[in-house]
Design an enzyme around this catalytic site. Structure first.
Site, PDB file in Angstrom:
ATOM      1  N   CYS A 113       0.576  -1.444   0.011  1.00 20.22           N
ATOM      2  CA  CYS A 113      -0.166  -0.430   0.757  1.00 20.22           C
ATOM      3  C   CYS A 113       1.371   1.003  -0.334  1.00 20.22           C
ATOM      4  O   CYS A 113       1.615   1.758   1.022  1.00 20.22           O
ATOM      5  CB  CYS A 113      -1.310   0.571   1.290  1.00 20.22           C
ATOM      6  SG  CYS A 113      -1.379   1.213   1.826  1.00 20.22           S
ATOM      7  N   CYS A 127      -0.259   4.062   2.462  1.00 25.13           N
ATOM      8  CA  CYS A 127      -0.041   4.192   4.181  1.00 25.13           C
ATOM      9  C   CYS A 127      -0.103   2.708   4.240  1.00 25.13           C
ATOM     10  O   CYS A 127       0.601   1.906   4.595  1.00 25.13           O
ATOM     11  CB  CYS A 127      -1.825   4.409   4.729  1.00 25.13           C
ATOM     12  SG  CYS A 127      -3.148   3.705   4.025  1.00 25.13           S
ATOM     13  N   SER A 128      -1.001   1.873   4.702  1.00 27.23           N
ATOM     14  CA  SER A 128      -1.358   0.448   5.523  1.00 27.23           C
ATOM     15  C   SER A 128      -2.380  -0.427   4.968  1.00 27.23           C
ATOM     16  O   SER A 128      -2.647  -1.157   5.844  1.00 27.23           O
ATOM     17  CB  SER A 128      -0.677  -0.043   6.745  1.00 27.23           C
ATOM     18  OG  SER A 128      -2.112   1.068   7.333  1.00 27.23           O
ATOM     19  N   CYS A 129      -3.121   0.138   4.210  1.00 25.67           N
ATOM     20  CA  CYS A 129      -4.318  -0.403   3.327  1.00 25.67           C
ATOM     21  C   CYS A 129      -4.290  -2.085   4.111  1.00 25.67           C
ATOM     22  O   CYS A 129      -2.974  -2.226   3.171  1.00 25.67           O
ATOM     23  CB  CYS A 129      -5.398  -0.241   2.167  1.00 25.67           C
ATOM     24  SG  CYS A 129      -5.595   1.807   2.365  1.00 25.67           S
TER      25      CYS A 129
END
Length: 198
Positions: free
Chosen positions: A102, A105-107
């Site tokens: 991602c 961000c950190s999906c």
């Protein structure tokens, strides 16, 4: 720069310090921390994704449904929820190796993979895996993808969360779903690892 910047010991120490501080400040209780840990150990997490992978390896009809609509197929097994509303599964084959990131961000698909590992959220991984995926896989994760295999990098977002259906390992033909699921790792469902040998 390595995507695995912090050691497991450093991460564990940070988690303990944060936990102690939150309890001391009255933000959380020990019971709440224990319940959250239980949820991510037993109710959501990589073991659920592993069970989906094992079912796909043993049931061609389910595999077709999973590749067509991962969210719906996972729901058949009672798996879904927050951060798993729109999931897409991409299949590793003899010719294609998929890896997930991602870049914003950190999906991440929590219902099938649990919480994202710290390295997944690090800018070094998020930026570098897109530019030089073979090098990152080899240097940071010990996964050497042959030049004859195409590497595809999938960028998860809040609208679409990808994860990988890894290749079934040779020699696993006689294993049942439970035994197969035990071979599947979280990293193999991100594409930064491989399934354990039977």
């Amino acid at each position: 720069m390595s995507a695995k910047i912090r050691t497991q010991e450093e991460i564990a120490a940070r988690v303990k310090a944060l936990e102690a501080l939150m309890i001391e400040k009255g933000i959380m209780t020990t019971e709440a921390v224990d319940r959250l840990a239980e949820i991510y150990e037993n109710e959501v997490g990589p073991q659920l994704g592993a069970s989906v992978v094992a079912k796909a390896w043993t049931d061609p009809d389910f595999k077709a449904r999973l590749l067509e609509n991962a969210t719906t197929a996972c729901a058949e097994l009672g798996i879904g929820g927050l951060q798993g509303e729109d999931m897409v599964v991409v299949e590793n084959t003899a010719d294609i190796h998929n890896v997930i990131t991602c870049t914003l961000c950190s999906c991440y698909p929590w219902p099938v993979l649990g919480l994202p590992p710290n390295w997944y959220k690090e800018p070094a991984y998020r930026a570098r895996i897109v530019r030089e995926p073979r090098a990152v896989l080899r240097e940071d994760f010990g996964v050497d993808v042959p030049d004859s295999v195409e590497v595809r990098v999938w960028d998860s977002s809040s609208e679409m969360r990808y994860w990988v259906l890894p290749r079934r390992p040779a020699g696993s033909e006689d294993l049942d779903e439970k035994a197969l699921a035990a071979l599947v790792t979280r990293d193999s469902m991100i594409g930064t690892g491989v399934v354990a040998a039977p």
